[in-house]
Motif scaffolding. Structure first.
Motif, PDB file in Angstrom:
ATOM      1  N   GLN A 215       4.272  33.681  17.815  1.00  0.00           N
ATOM      2  CA  GLN A 215       3.627  32.376  17.973  1.00  0.00           C
ATOM      3  C   GLN A 215       2.881  31.928  16.719  1.00  0.00           C
ATOM      4  OE1 GLN A 215       4.160  30.521  20.673  1.00  0.00           O
ATOM      5  NE2 GLN A 215       5.487  32.208  21.356  1.00  0.00           N
ATOM      6  N   ILE A 216       2.967  32.721  15.653  1.00  0.00           N
ATOM      7  CA  ILE A 216       2.237  32.412  14.420  1.00  0.00           C
ATOM      8  C   ILE A 216       3.203  32.431  13.243  1.00  0.00           C
ATOM      9  CG2 ILE A 216       0.299  33.039  12.930  1.00  0.00           C
ATOM     10  CD1 ILE A 216      -0.871  34.615  15.284  1.00  0.00           C
ATOM     11  N   SER A 217       3.254  31.326  12.499  1.00  0.00           N
ATOM     12  CA  SER A 217       4.028  31.273  11.249  1.00  0.00           C
ATOM     13  C   SER A 217       3.050  31.424  10.095  1.00  0.00           C
ATOM     14  CB  SER A 217       4.770  29.942  11.119  1.00  0.00           C
ATOM     15  OG  SER A 217       5.712  29.792  12.148  1.00  0.00           O
ATOM     16  N   VAL A 218       3.320  32.366   9.211  1.00  0.00           N
ATOM     17  CA  VAL A 218       2.379  32.646   8.128  1.00  0.00           C
ATOM     18  C   VAL A 218       3.103  32.673   6.795  1.00  0.00           C
ATOM     19  CG1 VAL A 218       0.595  34.203   7.261  1.00  0.00           C
ATOM     20  CG2 VAL A 218       1.045  34.089   9.712  1.00  0.00           C
ATOM     21  N   ILE A 219       2.522  32.041   5.801  1.00  0.00           N
ATOM     22  CA  ILE A 219       2.936  32.281   4.421  1.00  0.00           C
ATOM     23  C   ILE A 219       1.685  32.708   3.663  1.00  0.00           C
ATOM     24  CG2 ILE A 219       2.826  29.780   4.039  1.00  0.00           C
ATOM     25  CD1 ILE A 219       4.489  30.200   1.523  1.00  0.00           C
ATOM     26  N   PHE A 220       1.670  33.990   3.275  1.00  0.00           N
ATOM     27  CA  PHE A 220       0.547  34.521   2.512  1.00  0.00           C
ATOM     28  C   PHE A 220       0.696  34.152   1.038  1.00  0.00           C
ATOM     29  CE2 PHE A 220       0.284  37.483   6.154  1.00  0.00           C
ATOM     30  CZ  PHE A 220      -1.074  37.318   6.458  1.00  0.00           C
ATOM     31  N   GLN A 221      -0.390  34.289   0.322  1.00  0.00           N
ATOM     32  CA  GLN A 221      -0.374  33.973  -1.108  1.00  0.00           C
ATOM     33  C   GLN A 221       0.597  34.894  -1.845  1.00  0.00           C
ATOM     34  OE1 GLN A 221      -4.269  34.059  -2.809  1.00  0.00           O
ATOM     35  NE2 GLN A 221      -3.676  33.026  -4.687  1.00  0.00           N
ATOM     36  N   ASP A 222       0.678  36.139  -1.400  1.00  0.00           N
ATOM     37  CA  ASP A 222       1.613  37.088  -2.020  1.00  0.00           C
ATOM     38  C   ASP A 222       2.887  37.183  -1.183  1.00  0.00           C
ATOM     39  OD1 ASP A 222       0.296  38.235   0.098  1.00  0.00           O
ATOM     40  OD2 ASP A 222       0.135  40.219  -0.793  1.00  0.00           O
ATOM     41  N   TYR A 223       3.482  36.034  -0.903  1.00  0.00           N
ATOM     42  CA  TYR A 223       4.689  35.970  -0.084  1.00  0.00           C
ATOM     43  C   TYR A 223       5.821  36.784  -0.717  1.00  0.00           C
ATOM     44  CZ  TYR A 223       5.751  32.493  -3.644  1.00  0.00           C
ATOM     45  OH  TYR A 223       5.940  31.875  -4.843  1.00  0.00           O
ATOM     46  N   ALA A 224       6.782  37.161   0.131  1.00  0.00           N
ATOM     47  CA  ALA A 224       7.894  37.992  -0.342  1.00  0.00           C
ATOM     48  C   ALA A 224       8.974  37.133  -0.978  1.00  0.00           C
ATOM     49  CB  ALA A 224       8.480  38.787   0.819  1.00  0.00           C
TER      50      ALA A 224
ATOM     51  N   LEU B  59      10.359  27.307   9.665  1.00  0.00           N
ATOM     52  CA  LEU B  59      11.512  27.573  10.523  1.00  0.00           C
ATOM     53  C   LEU B  59      11.108  28.155  11.871  1.00  0.00           C
ATOM     54  CD1 LEU B  59      14.626  27.574  10.735  1.00  0.00           C
ATOM     55  CD2 LEU B  59      14.573  29.918   9.862  1.00  0.00           C
ATOM     56  N   ARG B  60      10.040  28.923  11.889  1.00  0.00           N
ATOM     57  CA  ARG B  60       9.641  29.591  13.130  1.00  0.00           C
ATOM     58  C   ARG B  60       9.046  28.571  14.110  1.00  0.00           C
ATOM     59  NH1 ARG B  60       6.904  35.418  13.831  1.00  0.00           N
ATOM     60  NH2 ARG B  60       9.020  35.879  13.166  1.00  0.00           N
ATOM     61  N   ASP B  61       9.521  28.619  15.338  1.00  0.00           N
ATOM     62  CA  ASP B  61       9.020  27.719  16.381  1.00  0.00           C
ATOM     63  C   ASP B  61       7.757  28.323  16.968  1.00  0.00           C
ATOM     64  OD1 ASP B  61       8.700  25.769  18.266  1.00  0.00           O
ATOM     65  OD2 ASP B  61      10.216  26.574  19.636  1.00  0.00           O
ATOM     66  N   SER B  62       6.625  28.088  16.294  1.00  0.00           N
ATOM     67  CA  SER B  62       5.371  28.733  16.673  1.00  0.00           C
ATOM     68  C   SER B  62       4.316  27.688  17.046  1.00  0.00           C
ATOM     69  CB  SER B  62       4.860  29.590  15.514  1.00  0.00           C
ATOM     70  OG  SER B  62       4.624  28.766  14.381  1.00  0.00           O
ATOM     71  N   GLN B  63       3.256  28.159  17.678  1.00  0.00           N
ATOM     72  CA  GLN B  63       2.163  27.260  18.059  1.00  0.00           C
ATOM     73  C   GLN B  63       1.120  27.117  16.954  1.00  0.00           C
ATOM     74  OE1 GLN B  63       0.899  27.150  22.275  1.00  0.00           O
ATOM     75  NE2 GLN B  63       1.807  29.199  22.414  1.00  0.00           N
ATOM     76  N   LEU B  64       1.119  28.060  16.019  1.00  0.00           N
ATOM     77  CA  LEU B  64       0.131  28.038  14.936  1.00  0.00           C
ATOM     78  C   LEU B  64       0.829  28.323  13.621  1.00  0.00           C
ATOM     79  CD1 LEU B  64      -2.887  28.092  13.931  1.00  0.00           C
ATOM     80  CD2 LEU B  64      -2.810  30.570  14.322  1.00  0.00           C
ATOM     81  N   ILE B  65       0.510  27.543  12.605  1.00  0.00           N
ATOM     82  CA  ILE B  65       1.045  27.810  11.275  1.00  0.00           C
ATOM     83  C   ILE B  65      -0.125  28.083  10.344  1.00  0.00           C
ATOM     84  CG2 ILE B  65       1.125  25.339  10.668  1.00  0.00           C
ATOM     85  CD1 ILE B  65       3.682  26.083   9.018  1.00  0.00           C
ATOM     86  N   VAL B  66      -0.009  29.142   9.555  1.00  0.00           N
ATOM     87  CA  VAL B  66      -1.072  29.561   8.634  1.00  0.00           C
ATOM     88  C   VAL B  66      -0.520  29.514   7.219  1.00  0.00           C
ATOM     89  CG1 VAL B  66      -2.675  31.391   7.982  1.00  0.00           C
ATOM     90  CG2 VAL B  66      -2.050  31.083  10.391  1.00  0.00           C
ATOM     91  N   LEU B  67      -1.164  28.733   6.376  1.00  0.00           N
ATOM     92  CA  LEU B  67      -0.722  28.597   4.994  1.00  0.00           C
ATOM     93  C   LEU B  67      -1.843  29.076   4.076  1.00  0.00           C
ATOM     94  CD1 LEU B  67       0.943  25.053   5.201  1.00  0.00           C
ATOM     95  CD2 LEU B  67       1.979  27.294   5.592  1.00  0.00           C
ATOM     96  N   ASP B  68      -1.641  30.241   3.481  1.00  0.00           N
ATOM     97  CA  ASP B  68      -2.619  30.843   2.570  1.00  0.00           C
ATOM     98  C   ASP B  68      -2.250  30.440   1.143  1.00  0.00           C
ATOM     99  OD1 ASP B  68      -4.346  32.400   1.114  1.00  0.00           O
ATOM    100  OD2 ASP B  68      -3.827  34.286   2.081  1.00  0.00           O
ATOM    101  N   GLU B  69      -3.008  29.503   0.574  1.00  0.00           N
ATOM    102  CA  GLU B  69      -2.698  28.942  -0.753  1.00  0.00           C
ATOM    103  C   GLU B  69      -1.246  28.468  -0.795  1.00  0.00           C
ATOM    104  OE1 GLU B  69      -4.772  28.315  -3.026  1.00  0.00           O
ATOM    105  OE2 GLU B  69      -6.512  29.482  -2.460  1.00  0.00           O
ATOM    106  N   PRO B  70      -0.844  27.566   0.116  1.00  0.00           N
ATOM    107  CA  PRO B  70       0.574  27.226   0.262  1.00  0.00           C
ATOM    108  C   PRO B  70       1.169  26.482  -0.919  1.00  0.00           C
ATOM    109  CG  PRO B  70      -0.782  25.728   1.541  1.00  0.00           C
ATOM    110  CD  PRO B  70      -1.702  26.784   1.022  1.00  0.00           C
ATOM    111  N   THR B  71       0.347  25.828  -1.713  1.00  0.00           N
ATOM    112  CA  THR B  71       0.884  25.027  -2.821  1.00  0.00           C
ATOM    113  C   THR B  71       0.269  25.416  -4.156  1.00  0.00           C
ATOM    114  OG1 THR B  71      -0.786  23.317  -2.398  1.00  0.00           O
ATOM    115  CG2 THR B  71       1.347  23.063  -1.310  1.00  0.00           C
TER     116      THR B  71
END
Length: 605
Positions: A435-444, A517-529
């Protein structure tokens, strides 16, 4: 008391063999059975071969004094044919043995690597932030591929040598009851030396693991593109290379000292053994010269003594080798015994879908196990359904740690986090993270095709799903991918043939698409841009509400211009929330946020 403790430790270490053999059996039952059958055959055939040799020599010797040479020759031919058949069977058994051993060892190695990978996946993130975990992992990786199949090899050798040895001892006992005892006495010191140095090598290997890891890291830095530019620009190549050689020299010196001691001790005990064996040879020759033994007996006992010595030596070497394996299996089991601390409840609660009241942090505190400093202290905040919340603050203020707790990569050491009033620990962890989409600052950065890079955000979808292109369009990655030679089928990165490298900002767009892409209820963007240019950043956030599709969202950013549109902004400092409100409210407050915003705004004037 001390003797009892040592006996208990030995019994416990012996028990390691059974689980290892179970792993060998589970990897491939058929190959295991095949090896057992072949080793029995290989153990019996040598006894048959040397006995046929005795019969041939005795028959030839008897034919020298008989008148019927034809009958004597026919008798010899029978034994020769039998000996030839046995020789063919020996060669066949050896060939099949090599095939079975190689195939079985490969199956066991692959099976054990799979177990290591599964255990690594199951391990909590906390382990990956602890250097001792990497020591344990490296030792396990060294032992897993070959130690269990080696145990089976040694047991096979024990069985094969024992079967052959029984026949040889029976023959030697007919010559003199004391000869088998002398053989054991001659071979025993070599086993004791090996056992002693197995303990020394085991202790040394555990001690040198950090040095091995350091040298491996230095070698990695010198050979991958990640460090290639700085190494050349700052002329670091010789510095790292010298450090690598210095560590390897230290390991070499310590290893050589141990191996030298073992070689000298082995030479001494082997010299004693050789003296005893030649004494028995002399006794057999003496008995033959005095007519007690016939020529066939001389050959028989000579071969029986030679084979018997080899079998006893092989048997004791295998036993001492099993002792060594027992010691080093502790390294494997030390890793396999790692237990995850984040346990799913036996009867998990269903995830509220959709959320009604949202996510709430209640007096949440957290401290990493490797430090005494508290990363989070008394965190209280709420994220309502469809709400956009921003977290701002200096590096190390606890923003990313808060997200790790929300994704249940860790559990709070104080307080609780709930969804619609239900504690996160009551949900199944896999369902929670879905239920959580995350992109961390150190994404893969996955060195797969562009399509696969995005699809990995939701592998429940078909690999060719149209949703992949839609997610790429939302993040701006579609424009990047369209310019690649093979579009979505282009391999990203330079690790494999025909791969195309992207800029940091382009990689970030691909990672954003993975999160969308993930159909989640929460999206977390850690330094997304953070790696995007201002134009690309503006394009992402201009339509941010449409991009997140009415999801709740958490933004972490140093660029305060990007968080103005958030419903609420929380300022974190030293693990606590020091300010909270809308952009306008925080600017009126004139506190930390207002001060940081004015500093950033002045840079664009």
């Amino acid at each position: 008391m001390q003797a009892g403790k040592k006996l208990k430790e030995k019994l416990q270490s012996t028990q390691r063999l059974l689980p290892a053999l179970r792993l060998v059996w589970q990897s491939s039952p058929r190959w295991t059975i095949a090896r057992i059958v072949i080793l029995i055959v290989q153990g019996i055939l040598p006894v048959v071969a040397i006995y046929l040799g005795k019969l041939i020599i005795d028959t030839v010797a008897a034919s020298l004094t008989t008148a019927d040479k034809t009958a004597a020759f026919n008798n010899v031919v029978i034994f020769v044919v039998l000996a030839a058949v046995v020789a063919l069977l020996v060669n066949l058994a050896n060939s099949l043995g090599q095939l079975v051993t190689t195939a079985h060892s490969q199956r066991v190695t692959d099976y054990m690597q799979g177990i290591i990978q599964e255990k690594s996946i199951a391990a909590d993130l906390e382990y990956y932030e602890n250097p001792e975990y990497y020591n344990v992992l490296q030792r396990a990786q060294q032992e897993a591929p070959y130690r269990p199949p080696q145990i089976l090899n040694r047991l096979a050798q024990v069985g094969q040598n024992a079967i052959t040895l029984i026949g040889m001892i029976a023959l030697l006992l007919s010559l003199h009851w004391g000869i088998p005892g002398v053989l054991f006495v001659a071979s025993l010191p070599a086993m004791l030396v090996r056992v002693k140095y197995s303990r020394i090598l085991y202790r040394w290997q555990r001690k040198k693991t950090p040095m091995e890891r350091q040298s491996a890291y230095l070698g990695y830095m010198l050979t991958v593109d990640q460090f290639a530019k700085e190494i050349r620009l700052f002329n670091l190549g010789s510095h790292f290379s010298q450090a690598y050689r210095r560590i390897r020299r230290q390991i070499y010196k310590e290893s050589l000292a141990i191996l030298t001691g073992r070689s000298l001790a082995s030479f001494a005990v082997e010299a004693i053994a050789a003296i005893l064996i030649f004494a028995i040879y002399s006794y057999i020759i003496y008995q033959t010269i005095n007519g007690v033994l016939r020529l066939g007996d001389l050959v028989l006992y000579y071969q029986a003594l030679q084979r018997g010595q080899g079998n006893i030596k092989g048997l004791l070497n295998s036993v001492s080798g099993l002792y060594e394996d027992n010691l080093f299996l502790a390294n494997l089991y030390e890793f396999l015994d790692i237990k995850p601390k984040l346990i799913d409840p036996p009867n998990p609660e269903p995830i509220p879908h959709p959320m009604k009241t949202g996510i709430e942090f209640e007096n949440v505190g957290f401290q990493y196990s490797t430090t005494t400093r508290k990363a989070l202290k008394n965190i209280n905040l709420t994220i309502k359904p469809g709400e956009v919340v921003a977290l701002v603050g200096e590096n190390g203020s606890g923003k990313t740690t808060l997200i790790k707790l929300l994704c249940r990569l860790y559990d709070p050491t104080q307080g609780k986090i709930t969804i619609d009033g239900i504690d996160l620990s009551l949900f199944k962890t896999e369902e929670l993270r879905r239920q959580i989409s995350v992109i961390f600052q150190d994404y893969a950065k996955y060195h797969f095709t562009a399509q696969e890079n995005i699809w990995l955000g939701n592998i429940d979808l078909p690999p060719q799903s149209d949703s992949i292109i839609q997610a790429a369009r939302r993040s701006g990655a579609d424009d990047v991918i369209a310019k690649l030679p093979k579009g979505y089928d282009t391999i990203l990165g330079k690790l494999f043939d025909k791969g195309e490298e992207l800029s940091i900002g382009q990689w970030q767009k691909v990672a954003l698409a993975r999160a969308f892409l993930r159909d989640s209820q929460l999206i977390v963007l850690d330094e997304p841009t953070s790696a995007m240019d201002p134009k690309a950043e503006y394009e992402v956030f201009e339509k941010f509400r449409q991009l997140i599709k009415n999801q709740s969202a958490i933004l972490i950013s140093h660029r305060l211009s990007t968080v103005k549109m958030a419903d609420r902004i929380y300022v974190m400092d030293n693990g606590t929330i020091v300010e909270g409100g809308t952009h306008e409210e925080l600017m009126k407050l004139g506190g930390t946020y207002a001060h940081l915003f004015e500093i950033q705004a002045s840079q664009y004037m």
